[in-house]
Design a protein around this motif. Structure first.
Motif, PDB file in Angstrom:
ATOM      1  N   ASN A 202       0.833  -1.194   0.000  1.00 34.10           N
ATOM      2  CA  ASN A 202       0.000   0.000   0.000  1.00 34.10           C
ATOM      3  C   ASN A 202       0.867   1.242   0.000  1.00 34.10           C
ATOM      4  O   ASN A 202       1.886   1.302   0.697  1.00 34.10           O
ATOM      5  CB  ASN A 202      -0.903   0.028   1.245  1.00 34.10           C
ATOM      6  CG  ASN A 202      -1.839  -1.159   1.316  1.00 34.10           C
ATOM      7  OD1 ASN A 202      -2.446  -1.526   0.314  1.00 34.10           O
ATOM      8  ND2 ASN A 202      -1.952  -1.763   2.492  1.00 34.10           N
ATOM      9  N   GLY A 254     -11.972   3.767  -5.136  1.00 32.90           N
ATOM     10  CA  GLY A 254     -12.487   4.058  -3.811  1.00 32.90           C
ATOM     11  C   GLY A 254     -13.475   5.215  -3.848  1.00 32.90           C
ATOM     12  O   GLY A 254     -13.667   5.880  -4.864  1.00 32.90           O
ATOM     13  N   SER A 268      -8.704   7.451  -4.871  1.00 31.76           N
ATOM     14  CA  SER A 268      -8.110   6.208  -4.373  1.00 31.76           C
ATOM     15  C   SER A 268      -8.539   5.048  -5.260  1.00 31.76           C
ATOM     16  O   SER A 268      -9.539   5.117  -5.993  1.00 31.76           O
ATOM     17  CB  SER A 268      -8.517   5.941  -2.919  1.00 31.76           C
ATOM     18  OG  SER A 268      -9.923   5.788  -2.822  1.00 31.76           O
ATOM     19  N   ASN A 270      -8.214   0.491  -5.284  1.00 30.91           N
ATOM     20  CA  ASN A 270      -7.783  -0.774  -4.679  1.00 30.91           C
ATOM     21  C   ASN A 270      -7.642  -1.820  -5.770  1.00 30.91           C
ATOM     22  O   ASN A 270      -8.461  -1.857  -6.701  1.00 30.91           O
ATOM     23  CB  ASN A 270      -8.830  -1.258  -3.664  1.00 30.91           C
ATOM     24  CG  ASN A 270      -9.182  -0.209  -2.645  1.00 30.91           C
ATOM     25  OD1 ASN A 270      -8.398   0.104  -1.765  1.00 30.91           O
ATOM     26  ND2 ASN A 270     -10.382   0.347  -2.766  1.00 30.91           N
ATOM     27  N   GLU A 272      -5.994  -6.037  -6.752  1.00 30.94           N
ATOM     28  CA  GLU A 272      -5.390  -7.309  -6.344  1.00 30.94           C
ATOM     29  C   GLU A 272      -4.713  -7.927  -7.551  1.00 30.94           C
ATOM     30  O   GLU A 272      -5.361  -8.297  -8.526  1.00 30.94           O
ATOM     31  CB  GLU A 272      -6.452  -8.255  -5.783  1.00 30.94           C
ATOM     32  CG  GLU A 272      -5.876  -9.554  -5.232  1.00 30.94           C
ATOM     33  CD  GLU A 272      -6.947 -10.420  -4.604  1.00 30.94           C
ATOM     34  OE1 GLU A 272      -7.046 -10.435  -3.360  1.00 30.94           O
ATOM     35  OE2 GLU A 272      -7.691 -11.079  -5.364  1.00 30.94           O
ATOM     36  N   LYS A 282      -2.469  -7.773  -2.523  1.00 34.64           N
ATOM     37  CA  LYS A 282      -3.523  -6.795  -2.306  1.00 34.64           C
ATOM     38  C   LYS A 282      -2.898  -5.419  -2.085  1.00 34.64           C
ATOM     39  O   LYS A 282      -1.960  -5.275  -1.295  1.00 34.64           O
ATOM     40  CB  LYS A 282      -4.374  -7.185  -1.099  1.00 34.64           C
ATOM     41  CG  LYS A 282      -5.172  -8.462  -1.319  1.00 34.64           C
ATOM     42  CD  LYS A 282      -6.082  -8.745  -0.139  1.00 34.64           C
ATOM     43  CE  LYS A 282      -6.927  -9.996  -0.399  1.00 34.64           C
ATOM     44  NZ  LYS A 282      -7.863 -10.276   0.729  1.00 34.64           N
ATOM     45  N   SER A 283      -3.462  -4.413  -2.778  1.00 27.19           N
ATOM     46  CA  SER A 283      -2.865  -3.077  -2.736  1.00 27.19           C
ATOM     47  C   SER A 283      -3.917  -1.983  -2.727  1.00 27.19           C
ATOM     48  O   SER A 283      -5.052  -2.172  -3.171  1.00 27.19           O
ATOM     49  CB  SER A 283      -1.944  -2.864  -3.937  1.00 27.19           C
ATOM     50  OG  SER A 283      -0.843  -3.742  -3.914  1.00 27.19           O
ATOM     51  N   ASN A 284      -3.484  -0.832  -2.244  1.00 28.63           N
ATOM     52  CA  ASN A 284      -4.316   0.358  -2.254  1.00 28.63           C
ATOM     53  C   ASN A 284      -3.417   1.570  -2.423  1.00 28.63           C
ATOM     54  O   ASN A 284      -2.284   1.600  -1.921  1.00 28.63           O
ATOM     55  CB  ASN A 284      -5.081   0.482  -0.935  1.00 28.63           C
ATOM     56  CG  ASN A 284      -5.836   1.801  -0.836  1.00 28.63           C
ATOM     57  OD1 ASN A 284      -6.808   2.018  -1.542  1.00 28.63           O
ATOM     58  ND2 ASN A 284      -5.368   2.688   0.028  1.00 28.63           N
ATOM     59  N   SER A 286      -3.956   6.019  -2.398  1.00 29.38           N
ATOM     60  CA  SER A 286      -4.913   7.094  -2.185  1.00 29.38           C
ATOM     61  C   SER A 286      -4.182   8.417  -2.069  1.00 29.38           C
ATOM     62  O   SER A 286      -3.046   8.477  -1.602  1.00 29.38           O
ATOM     63  CB  SER A 286      -5.725   6.838  -0.910  1.00 29.38           C
ATOM     64  OG  SER A 286      -6.540   7.954  -0.600  1.00 29.38           O
TER      65      SER A 286
END
Length: 380
Positions: A202, A254, A268, A270, A272, A282-284, A286
């Motif tokens: 992230n 997001g 944002s 998200n 995968e 898994k990532s995000n 923002s």
């Protein structure tokens, strides 16, 4: 290749107010133009290769120029700027001669300057392609900041131009030269704790405390929002943890909580990433919160680096204890390594091909998000 109307408009928009003849008093040679180290080998015996920074924004000012005072294989030889008021300060601070100062109009004359071996493009994303291609035609090696471009087609044109002109292209992926992230590569790729089972990557930064007219919030110049600027680090982190390309992705945007800022680019996102053996990352990313992490679970252990992508202050631990590495001036190691590769006519460990690969991943993430989270197979 001729620039299209959109590229021309982007360039005029960014450099408006620049007048012809500011700086750029260029050393010319009536006999022959300068050929790069990889093209001619003429500079293989020179201790340091000269770098010209194209764009004197915050990253050049606060990171790259100071780093070039500590590098051994390269030095700050020249500047390219559309802001005349910056020229005198840079010339005085870094002892840059008039003949090594250029603007965006006379940039192509850099081909005749033997002091400059490498052009480092540090401009808004949408301008990368134009100046990488112009630098390649000038027979200069190129370092291009991330992301390589704003679309796959431009990234291909950039790589083709460098190959056709016999110069090297590297991307400004500084974390490949930094001990904490290098250790992550070893832990994952060498299966120190067994096979990787899952990854979390992230990267976010709150941009809402800044003025909303930053170029990074302009889709035309940035190509996108938090994914292009920050998420690319998380993509990179997952890929170099595994040491292989992901095969598919699923992504969703997001919620927009700050519409004053994020009406043009995503706030944002998200996603995968899916790797061939079923491992998921898994990532995000923002622009309205703070996150900075790269971690993984393996068969017989785990690791975490946080912050993982910041310029300094990195910390890490594994299931066996704390990671104990120095925090270094990453851009020094990055540019020294890239200059050495160029001098030896070798590809950098972060070549243009890597930048093109990542553009394909980023575009697949957007494709999935635009389709509401549908799984997209990444086409390489």
């Amino acid at each position: 290749m001729e620039e299209n109307k959109e590229q021309s408009a982007q360039r005029r928009r960014f450099i408006k107010g620049v007048t012809l003849g500011v700086g750029g008093i260029v050393l010319s040679s009536p006999i022959m133009s300068f050929m790069s180290a990889s093209a001619s080998g003429d500079n293989n015996n020179r201790k340091q290769l000269g770098i010209a920074l194209v764009g004197l924004g915050g990253y050049s000012t606060n990171q790259l120029a100071p780093a070039l005072q500590e590098t051994e294989n390269c030095y700050l030889a020249g500047i390219v700027t559309g802001t005349p008021s910056k020229i005198d300060d840079w010339k005085k601070k870094y002892d840059i001669p008039d003949k090594n100062v250029y603007n965006y109009e006379n940039f192509d004359e850099i081909a005749n300057n033997d002091d400059i071996d490498i052009v480092y493009v540090v401009l808004p994303n949408a301008l990368h392609a134009e100046y990488v291609i112009r630098a390649a035609k000038a027979k200069k090696h190129v370092i291009c900041e991330k992301p390589m471009a704003t679309n796959v087609e431009d990234a291909k044109r950039m790589l083709d131009a460098c190959n056709e002109n016999g110069v090297q292209l590297a991307i400004g992926y500084r974390l490949h030269f930094e001990p904490y992230n290098k250790r992550v590569m070893e832990l994952g790729q060498q299966q120190v704790f067994g096979k990787v089972k899952s990854i979390t990557a992230n990267n976010s930064s709150d941009m809402t405390s800044k003025k909303p007219n930053l170029w990074r919030l302009d889709k035309e110049l940035a190509g996108g929002g938090s994914l292009m600027d920050l998420g690319i680090y998380a993509v990179q982190g997952a890929v170099y943890t595994m040491g292989e390309k992901p095969v598919a992705v699923a992504a969703k945007y997001g919620e927009v909580t700050k519409p004053t800022f994020f009406h043009d680019v995503e706030q944002s996102i998200n996603w995968e990433l899916e790797f061939e053996d079923g491992v998921k990352a898994k990532s995000n990313s923002s622009y309205a919160e703070e996150q900075n992490e790269l971690s993984a679970e393996a068969e017989n252990g785990w690791w975490n680096v946080s912050p993982a992508y910041a310029y300094e202050g990195k910390k890490g631990e594994t299931s066996e204890g704390e990671m104990d590495y120095p925090n270094i001036f990453e851009q020094v190691n990055q540019m020294d390594s890239q200059a050495e590769s160029f001098r030896n006519s070798e590809k950098s460990i972060v070549p243009g091909e890597m930048g093109l690969r990542d553009m394909k991943i980023l575009m697949a993430i957007y494709e999935s998000a635009n389709a509401g989270g549908e799984r997209v197979v990444i086409q390489y």
